[in-house]
Design an enzyme around this catalytic site. Structure first.
Site, PDB file in Angstrom:
ATOM      1  N   SER A 113       0.838  -1.208   0.000  1.00 39.50           N
ATOM      2  CA  SER A 113       0.000   0.000   0.000  1.00 39.50           C
ATOM      3  C   SER A 113       0.871   1.255   0.000  1.00 39.50           C
ATOM      4  O   SER A 113       1.828   1.353   0.759  1.00 39.50           O
ATOM      5  CB  SER A 113      -0.909   0.008   1.228  1.00 39.50           C
ATOM      6  N   LYS A 123      -3.302   3.125  -1.933  1.00 42.89           N
ATOM      7  CA  LYS A 123      -2.831   3.907  -0.786  1.00 42.89           C
ATOM      8  C   LYS A 123      -3.912   3.965   0.298  1.00 42.89           C
ATOM      9  O   LYS A 123      -5.099   3.908  -0.015  1.00 42.89           O
ATOM     10  CB  LYS A 123      -2.506   5.316  -1.284  1.00 42.89           C
ATOM     11  N   ASN A 143      -5.373  -0.710   8.024  1.00 44.09           N
ATOM     12  CA  ASN A 143      -4.082  -0.182   8.465  1.00 44.09           C
ATOM     13  C   ASN A 143      -4.181   0.270   9.920  1.00 44.09           C
ATOM     14  O   ASN A 143      -4.518   1.416  10.202  1.00 44.09           O
ATOM     15  CB  ASN A 143      -3.668   0.976   7.550  1.00 44.09           C
ATOM     16  N   CYS A 187      -2.382   3.523  12.248  1.00 45.26           N
ATOM     17  CA  CYS A 187      -2.818   4.918  12.424  1.00 45.26           C
ATOM     18  C   CYS A 187      -2.893   5.263  13.914  1.00 45.26           C
ATOM     19  O   CYS A 187      -3.228   4.409  14.734  1.00 45.26           O
ATOM     20  CB  CYS A 187      -4.201   5.128  11.808  1.00 45.26           C
ATOM     21  N   ASN A 204       4.080  -3.957   8.821  1.00 52.16           N
ATOM     22  CA  ASN A 204       4.175  -2.553   8.472  1.00 52.16           C
ATOM     23  C   ASN A 204       5.584  -2.082   8.847  1.00 52.16           C
ATOM     24  O   ASN A 204       6.415  -2.877   9.271  1.00 52.16           O
ATOM     25  CB  ASN A 204       3.086  -1.756   9.209  1.00 52.16           C
ATOM     26  N   GLY A 254      12.399  -1.936   3.845  1.00 51.39           N
ATOM     27  CA  GLY A 254      13.499  -2.367   2.995  1.00 51.39           C
ATOM     28  C   GLY A 254      14.338  -3.466   3.622  1.00 51.39           C
ATOM     29  O   GLY A 254      13.959  -4.096   4.612  1.00 51.39           O
ATOM     30  N   GLY A 264      11.009  -5.772   2.995  1.00 44.88           N
ATOM     31  CA  GLY A 264      12.338  -5.967   2.424  1.00 44.88           C
ATOM     32  C   GLY A 264      12.417  -6.924   1.258  1.00 44.88           C
ATOM     33  O   GLY A 264      13.498  -7.405   0.927  1.00 44.88           O
ATOM     34  N   SER A 292       9.569  -0.981  -0.825  1.00 46.87           N
ATOM     35  CA  SER A 292      10.783  -0.165  -0.943  1.00 46.87           C
ATOM     36  C   SER A 292      11.673  -0.529  -2.122  1.00 46.87           C
ATOM     37  O   SER A 292      12.431   0.312  -2.604  1.00 46.87           O
ATOM     38  CB  SER A 292      11.602  -0.268   0.350  1.00 46.87           C
TER      39      SER A 292
END
Length: 307
Positions: free
Chosen positions: A21, A46, A130, A133, A195, A220, A247, A269
């Site tokens: 996302s 997103k 998600n 938040c 996340n 990443g 990653g 990433s």
């Protein structure tokens, strides 16, 4: 012929690879327009909130030796405009592509409102919740760090929508297994993990943090061992589908995540280095599976052989 088809609740994937996302926006960022998104298993948009949200102060992104720190924030035009413009355009362009929407908010009511609107639009196949938040009612602490809150939020969304929901777990917790169990108890159809990890870097000359928001999410290469460990731990306590991320940049990474317990993966990433990372991974995956003598990628799920 190697089988890479994966069937998850709401998501019939021709291969297990999708963008994380935020990576491809709403399908409207340059990287998403450089190839046919139908090459991917699914598209994840997103995070969408009830009202338009602006991002955090610049700089929002710092590229590190082994990963990325970002504090972009949940920049989006709000759920109504996402549905009427962004999603409508994306669905028109890709009528058959599985699309997962990401849901965010400042309160439980926010989440339910966004989830209901996205579900009612008929434009998406599943919802990713998600829970990273900040919960305004709880002093800004992330929804996802408290098992009871995750269970209750999942339950409320599940009661409000017909679509399958995937709860996206934050790694910034003491025990991610407890949070995963709470999501399952609340009725989650699947789990997305992990996340980003909260991090910070400092410029020693200016003595200022690299990010305008000071802290941000680390993703990443640097987080890969943590993601794999957490997915493996969660897989041992649940049979829920897991979409793994953290990653991934090669087809070998995909296989490693699936051995740990993921059913599918999301790539984020890696696109900073290669805008076509997800496409390249999809192309390389069958040959990597053949090298290992694997005929069906689903046979690898959770098949790590512990010492």
């Amino acid at each position: 012929m190697v089988n890479t088809h994966v069937n998850l609740p709401g998501l019939d994937l021709k291969n297990p690879v999708m963008p994380a996302s935020g990576t491809f926006g709403f399908g409207d960022v340059p990287a998403a327009q450089k190839f046919d998104l139908n090459d991917l298993g699914a598209m994840v948009i997103k995070t969408t909130t009830p009202h338009a949200t602006t991002g955090n102060p610049q700089p929002q992104i710092a590229i590190l030796e082994d990963g990325v720190l970002n504090s972009v924030g949940l920049t989006n035009p709000g759920v109504d405009q996402v549905i009427s413009e962004k999603l409508t355009k994306l669905r028109h362009q890709y009528p058959d592509l599985p699309i997962m929407a990401s849901v965010g908010g400042d309160s439980e009511d926010d989440y339910v409102e966004v989830a209901k609107k996205l579900s009612a639009s008929g434009l998406v196949n599943a919802l990713e919740i998600n829970v990273s938040c900040p919960n305004v009612a709880q002093g800004g602490m992330s929804f996802g760090v408290h098992a009871g809150v995750v269970e209750e939020l999942t339950k409320k969304i599940k009661m409000a929508v017909a679509l399958p929901i995937y709860v996206k777990l934050t790694p910034n917790v003491t025990d991610i297994v407890e949070i995963a169990k709470a999501a399952e108890s609340g009725g989650a159809d699947g789990i997305s993990m992990i996340n980003t990890l909260l991090g910070m870097r400092i410029d020693i000359k200016t003595r200022k943090p690299l990010l305008g928001h000071n802290m941000g999410g680390l993703s990443g290469e640097a987080v890969k061992p943590i993601a794999i460990r957490m997915i493996s731990q969660v897989r041992q306590v649940t049979q829920l589908p897991i979409i793994g991320m953290g990653g991934i940049s090669t087809a070998q990474d995909v296989i490693e995540f699936i051995l740990a317990g993921a059913n599918a993966v999301a790539v984020g990433s890696a696109h900073f280095e290669d805008e076509l990372a997800a496409k390249h991974i999809v192309e390389e995956l069958p040959a990597e599976l053949e090298k290992l003598g694997v005929e069906d990628i689903n046979d690898l799920v959770g098949q790590v052989k512990f010492n």
